[in-house]
Design a protein around this motif. Structure first.
Motif, PDB file in Angstrom:
ATOM      1  N   ASN A   1      42.494 164.026 -36.518  1.00 43.97           N
ATOM      2  CA  ASN A   1      43.563 164.350 -35.556  1.00 43.97           C
ATOM      3  C   ASN A   1      43.131 165.373 -34.518  1.00 43.97           C
ATOM      4  O   ASN A   1      43.974 165.939 -33.829  1.00 43.97           O
ATOM      5  N   ASN A   2      41.826 165.666 -34.412  1.00 42.22           N
ATOM      6  CA  ASN A   2      41.306 166.577 -33.408  1.00 42.22           C
ATOM      7  C   ASN A   2      40.465 165.788 -32.408  1.00 42.22           C
ATOM      8  O   ASN A   2      39.731 164.867 -32.794  1.00 42.22           O
ATOM      9  N   PRO A   3      40.539 166.117 -31.138  1.00 42.38           N
ATOM     10  CA  PRO A   3      39.784 165.357 -30.130  1.00 42.38           C
ATOM     11  C   PRO A   3      38.288 165.612 -30.224  1.00 42.38           C
ATOM     12  O   PRO A   3      37.839 166.724 -30.508  1.00 42.38           O
ATOM     13  N   VAL A   4      37.525 164.564 -29.979  1.00 44.36           N
ATOM     14  CA  VAL A   4      36.064 164.657 -29.870  1.00 44.36           C
ATOM     15  C   VAL A   4      35.728 164.284 -28.430  1.00 44.36           C
ATOM     16  O   VAL A   4      35.916 163.127 -28.022  1.00 44.36           O
ATOM     17  N   PHE A   5      35.240 165.226 -27.663  1.00 47.96           N
ATOM     18  CA  PHE A   5      35.050 165.014 -26.229  1.00 47.96           C
ATOM     19  C   PHE A   5      33.726 164.308 -25.959  1.00 47.96           C
ATOM     20  O   PHE A   5      32.731 164.499 -26.667  1.00 47.96           O
ATOM     21  N   ASP A   6      33.737 163.503 -24.892  1.00 49.60           N
ATOM     22  CA  ASP A   6      32.548 162.721 -24.558  1.00 49.60           C
ATOM     23  C   ASP A   6      31.537 163.519 -23.743  1.00 49.60           C
ATOM     24  O   ASP A   6      30.452 163.032 -23.428  1.00 49.60           O
ATOM     25  N   GLY A   7      31.900 164.740 -23.336  1.00 46.68           N
ATOM     26  CA  GLY A   7      30.957 165.597 -22.608  1.00 46.68           C
ATOM     27  C   GLY A   7      30.853 165.303 -21.131  1.00 46.68           C
ATOM     28  O   GLY A   7      30.055 165.934 -20.433  1.00 46.68           O
ATOM     29  N   VAL A   8      31.667 164.365 -20.620  1.00 47.97           N
ATOM     30  CA  VAL A   8      31.613 164.009 -19.204  1.00 47.97           C
ATOM     31  C   VAL A   8      32.675 164.828 -18.466  1.00 47.97           C
ATOM     32  O   VAL A   8      33.870 164.745 -18.782  1.00 47.97           O
ATOM     33  N   ASP A   9      32.232 165.609 -17.497  1.00 48.10           N
ATOM     34  CA  ASP A   9      33.182 166.398 -16.701  1.00 48.10           C
ATOM     35  C   ASP A   9      33.869 165.516 -15.677  1.00 48.10           C
ATOM     36  O   ASP A   9      33.222 164.731 -14.977  1.00 48.10           O
ATOM     37  N   ARG A  10      35.172 165.686 -15.600  1.00 57.49           N
ATOM     38  CA  ARG A  10      35.959 164.981 -14.603  1.00 57.49           C
ATOM     39  C   ARG A  10      36.801 166.011 -13.857  1.00 57.49           C
ATOM     40  O   ARG A  10      36.901 167.165 -14.282  1.00 57.49           O
ATOM     41  N   TYR A  11      37.410 165.563 -12.791  1.00 56.44           N
ATOM     42  CA  TYR A  11      38.088 166.525 -11.908  1.00 56.44           C
ATOM     43  C   TYR A  11      39.409 165.937 -11.452  1.00 56.44           C
ATOM     44  O   TYR A  11      39.521 164.724 -11.232  1.00 56.44           O
ATOM     45  N   THR A  12      40.405 166.798 -11.320  1.00 59.66           N
ATOM     46  CA  THR A  12      41.733 166.320 -10.958  1.00 59.66           C
ATOM     47  C   THR A  12      42.502 167.410 -10.221  1.00 59.66           C
ATOM     48  O   THR A  12      42.184 168.598 -10.341  1.00 59.66           O
ATOM     49  N   ARG A  13      43.482 166.980  -9.453  1.00 62.48           N
ATOM     50  CA  ARG A  13      44.419 167.922  -8.832  1.00 62.48           C
ATOM     51  C   ARG A  13      45.741 167.933  -9.610  1.00 62.48           C
ATOM     52  O   ARG A  13      46.638 168.697  -9.288  1.00 62.48           O
ATOM     53  N   ARG A  14      45.836 167.104 -10.620  1.00 63.24           N
ATOM     54  CA  ARG A  14      47.069 166.993 -11.382  1.00 63.24           C
ATOM     55  C   ARG A  14      47.171 168.185 -12.334  1.00 63.24           C
ATOM     56  O   ARG A  14      46.417 168.297 -13.293  1.00 63.24           O
ATOM     57  N   GLY A  15      48.121 169.089 -12.070  1.00 59.89           N
ATOM     58  CA  GLY A  15      48.192 170.341 -12.811  1.00 59.89           C
ATOM     59  C   GLY A  15      49.334 170.451 -13.794  1.00 59.89           C
ATOM     60  O   GLY A  15      49.702 171.569 -14.182  1.00 59.89           O
ATOM     61  N   ASP A  16      49.909 169.330 -14.235  1.00 60.42           N
ATOM     62  CA  ASP A  16      51.020 169.404 -15.187  1.00 60.42           C
ATOM     63  C   ASP A  16      50.480 169.541 -16.616  1.00 60.42           C
ATOM     64  O   ASP A  16      50.641 168.659 -17.455  1.00 60.42           O
ATOM     65  N   PHE A  17      49.859 170.700 -16.874  1.00 60.50           N
ATOM     66  CA  PHE A  17      49.248 170.951 -18.180  1.00 60.50           C
ATOM     67  C   PHE A  17      50.266 171.593 -19.117  1.00 60.50           C
ATOM     68  O   PHE A  17      51.039 172.474 -18.719  1.00 60.50           O
ATOM     69  N   SER A  18      50.220 171.170 -20.363  1.00 59.49           N
ATOM     70  CA  SER A  18      51.069 171.746 -21.411  1.00 59.49           C
ATOM     71  C   SER A  18      50.247 171.888 -22.677  1.00 59.49           C
ATOM     72  O   SER A  18      49.278 171.141 -22.897  1.00 59.49           O
TER      73      SER A  18
ATOM     74  N   GLY B   1      50.722 179.620 -10.333  1.00 62.87           N
ATOM     75  CA  GLY B   1      51.284 179.294 -11.623  1.00 62.87           C
ATOM     76  C   GLY B   1      52.713 178.793 -11.489  1.00 62.87           C
ATOM     77  O   GLY B   1      53.390 179.015 -10.479  1.00 62.87           O
ATOM     78  N   SER B   2      53.180 178.096 -12.513  1.00 61.75           N
ATOM     79  CA  SER B   2      54.535 177.528 -12.541  1.00 61.75           C
ATOM     80  C   SER B   2      54.805 176.714 -11.280  1.00 61.75           C
ATOM     81  O   SER B   2      55.860 176.818 -10.661  1.00 61.75           O
ATOM     82  N   SER B   3      53.824 175.908 -10.887  1.00 64.25           N
ATOM     83  CA  SER B   3      53.940 175.089  -9.677  1.00 64.25           C
ATOM     84  C   SER B   3      53.261 173.751  -9.914  1.00 64.25           C
ATOM     85  O   SER B   3      52.414 173.599 -10.795  1.00 64.25           O
ATOM     86  N   LEU B   4      53.637 172.771  -9.098  1.00 69.34           N
ATOM     87  CA  LEU B   4      53.002 171.451  -9.133  1.00 69.34           C
ATOM     88  C   LEU B   4      52.787 170.960  -7.718  1.00 69.34           C
ATOM     89  O   LEU B   4      53.610 171.211  -6.822  1.00 69.34           O
ATOM     90  N   GLU B   5      51.677 170.249  -7.534  1.00 71.31           N
ATOM     91  CA  GLU B   5      51.387 169.636  -6.240  1.00 71.31           C
ATOM     92  C   GLU B   5      51.966 168.223  -6.212  1.00 71.31           C
ATOM     93  O   GLU B   5      51.765 167.434  -7.144  1.00 71.31           O
TER      94      GLU B   5
END
Length: 603
Positions: free
Chosen positions: A102-119, A557-561
């Protein structure tokens, strides 16, 4: 070839406008997608190689044009972990390749986004709505600076924050040039000061030599006699008399009294004995009687005197002066009203550097509050640290005096008898006429600081170069501008939020807000050449160049694009595309008619 060329060109036009329609539909469909970057369509003509006189308009092909560098509007959001980038840049993220236990195993590939709705997810990762995990650089809790420069996937578990003992107190305040202590009386010089003579144990700095009592005085207002042409009263002026005589303006009468330090001097008509005065005696007789009570006179102190119509009464060394009269009018004719007081200087024991329990109330009456703070020992136990300031000297007292203060902290609020109640920090804080410290005391060390039985060890108290001032204050208090200490109790992580300087801040159960990580913002020399993937993310291409850190925009902070899609603009392009598509079909039908006409010629 012309007719068939027109047919194939129109088909290419249909294909190009269909491609444009697909982009428009995608833009409209994603107009509410967080931080979506619309795709514009570029049309490119294809020209066959012909002679100059046979050039053709050519065919057409369509391609996409990215708008990765065009920001959408930033809107406030209620979730404290949401964030938006103002300016250039992308959040660095990763996506799990698989899950284990139940824990993520990351593939090591960096990706990039402007989507900031992180929780925060259940494992303590910051994950956005498209399933990408935020990367950043952890903050060193000791220095408060990023520990490294390579982004890593951030994880915030319900960690326990160990307690930290108080080691430093930052303090800034203005001390009222005239403190309104409980004992102050503005008509009595020095009454606002801490007087060692009032204490069983002198709270001045340890080792301060015992100061012998010194004489002090009180001078009344200038007064005139009853002469027709009034003249200033003097030693020979009588205490009663008729008009146009050298007598005070309002007579003392038999039975009137003057009380000096509790001793009552009574006026009689004649035959005065002991503590009596004849009403016909002179001011010189009165002053001599006062001096006999106070002990003022040569050689220890100057005798009480009168000059230019103003009487000066000396305290002497035996006691402070208190003088009043039953005849207010006659007392006023001597230049005094109400109760006249004057305080001796000096006195008291050698400095012990502490206030003992039996002196506690006296100390409170002769000092002002300096604020309070909660400090912590090594185990995180809180103690209330109370501060008080006492002014011990004033430049208003004349030559040889300078504005001087002592600072005290409370050791034991329940101290009685000879137990220590307050501790002098051991430094004289002196101020010049401009209200600034002279010399400057930047910081002091409170050695083995102990409060209410809790030992905090050595604590630095920092004032800075201008942290303490002495200016007039109508409230007569110490105006505390900063009282901050660096200790805290142990605590449990309760929530995280994103600050406007791009840091993830942890809020702990002990009330502390601590920077946990710095969000990484990547920029690219060719941002519009990034490869788009699902969820509003991008991957690096040869054309985009590698990610660069440290030059991105600021984080809110506390903002979304929002999406940068403009619905009105897309609808306009939709109309144009539809018309162009219809026009291409019209060319095809026209070419078909021409071909039919050609075939009919052969029939």
């Amino acid at each position: 070839m012309g007719i068939f060329g027109a047919l194939t060109t129109s088909v290419a036009g249909l294909r190009a406008n269909s491609y444009a329609l697909e982009n428009i539909s995608g833009n409209i469909a994603n107009s509410q997608t967080t931080a979506f970057k619309r795709i514009d369509t570029s049309f490119k003509d294809i020209i066959p190689d012909t002679g100059n006189t046979a050039q053709l308009a050519g065919s057409v092909t369509a391609g996409s044009r990215s708008t990765n560098t065009i920001s959408g509007s930033v809107q406030s959001a209620a979730v404290s972990t949401y964030m938006a980038i103002n300016g250039d840049g992308f959040f660095a993220v990763q996506k799990p390749g698989s899950f284990s236990d139940n824990n993520p195993v990351f593939d090591g590939v960096d990706r990039y986004t402007r989507r900031g709705d992180f929780s925060l997810d259940k494992n303590g990762y910051l994950v956005n709505g498209a399933g990408y995990f935020l990367q950043g650089v952890p903050i060193d809790p000791t220095t408060g600076n990023p520990s490294g420069s390579v982004p890593e996937v951030l994880r915030f578990q319900n960690d326990f924050l160990p307690s930290q003992a108080t080691t430093r107190i930052d303090y800034r305040a203005n001390l009222a040039s005239y403190p309104l202590t409980a004992n102050h009386e503005k008509s009595v010089p020095g009454s606002e000061l801490l007087r060692p003579a009032d204490f069983a144990s002198n709270p001045r700095i340890l080792g301060t030599p015992m100061t012998p009592f010194t004489d002090s005085s009180r001078t009344g207002t200038s007064q005139n006699n009853k002469l027709t042409i009034p003249a200033a009263i003097g030693p020979t002026t009588t205490l009663s008399g008729a008009a146009n005589t050298n007598s005070i303006a309002s007579n003392f009468a038999a039975g009137d009294t003057i009380t000096v330090n509790g001793t009552v001097v009574t006026f009689v008509a004649a035959g005065a004995v002991g503590n009596q005065l004849n009403v016909t005696d002179t001011i010189a007789d009165l002053l001599a009687r006062i001096d006999s009570i106070t002990g003022a006179g040569p050689p220890s102190t100057p005798s009480s005197s009168v000059a230019s119509g103003a009487l000066t009464i000396h305290t002497g060394l035996t006691a402070d002066l208190t003088m009043s009269s039953s005849n207010a009018a006659a007392f006023g004719a001597l230049g005094f009203t109400g109760t006249v007081t004057a305080l001796r200087g000096g006195g008291g024991t050698a400095g012990t550097g502490v206030v003992i329990g039996s002196d506690n109330q006296t100390f409170l009456d002769e000092s002002i509050s300096g604020g309070a703070a909660t400090a912590y020992d090594g185990n995180g136990a809180p103690v209330s640290m109370q501060l008080r300031w006492a002014k011990i000297d004033s430049a208003t007292l004349g030559l040889g005096h300078v504005d001087t203060w002592n600072l005290f902290y409370q050791v034991n609020p329940s101290a009685t008898g000879s137990a220590v109640a307050w501790q002098n920090v051991g430094t004289d804080f002196t101020f010049g006429p401009n209200g600034q410290m002279n010399p400057v005391v930047g910081q002091i060390t409170l050695n083995n600081l102990t409060v209410s039985g809790v030992t905090l060890g050595n604590v630095t108290m920092a004032f800075g170069t201008g942290g303490l001032t002495q200016f007039a204050d109508t409230n007569g208090n110490a105006q505390v501008n900063q009282l901050q200490q660096d200790g805290y109790a142990a605590g449990q992580l309760q929530s995280v939020s994103v600050s406007n300087d791009g840091r993830v801040v942890g809020s702990y159960s002990n009330g502390r807000n601590i920077d946990l990580a710095e969000v990484s913002v990547a920029t690219f020399n060719g941002a519009d050449f990034l490869k788009r993937i699902d969820g509003g993310a991008f991957e690096v291409t040869n054309e985009s160049g590698e990610a660069l850190f440290g030059k991105g925009g600021s984080i809110s902070g506390s903002s979304l694009e929002s999406s940068n899609t403009d619905i009105a603009d897309e609808f306009t392009k939709l109309i144009v595309t539809q018309q162009a598509y219809s026009a291409n079909t019209k060319v095809i039908t026209t070419a078909n008619t021409m071909v039919q006409d050609l075939l009919n010629v052969m029939r």
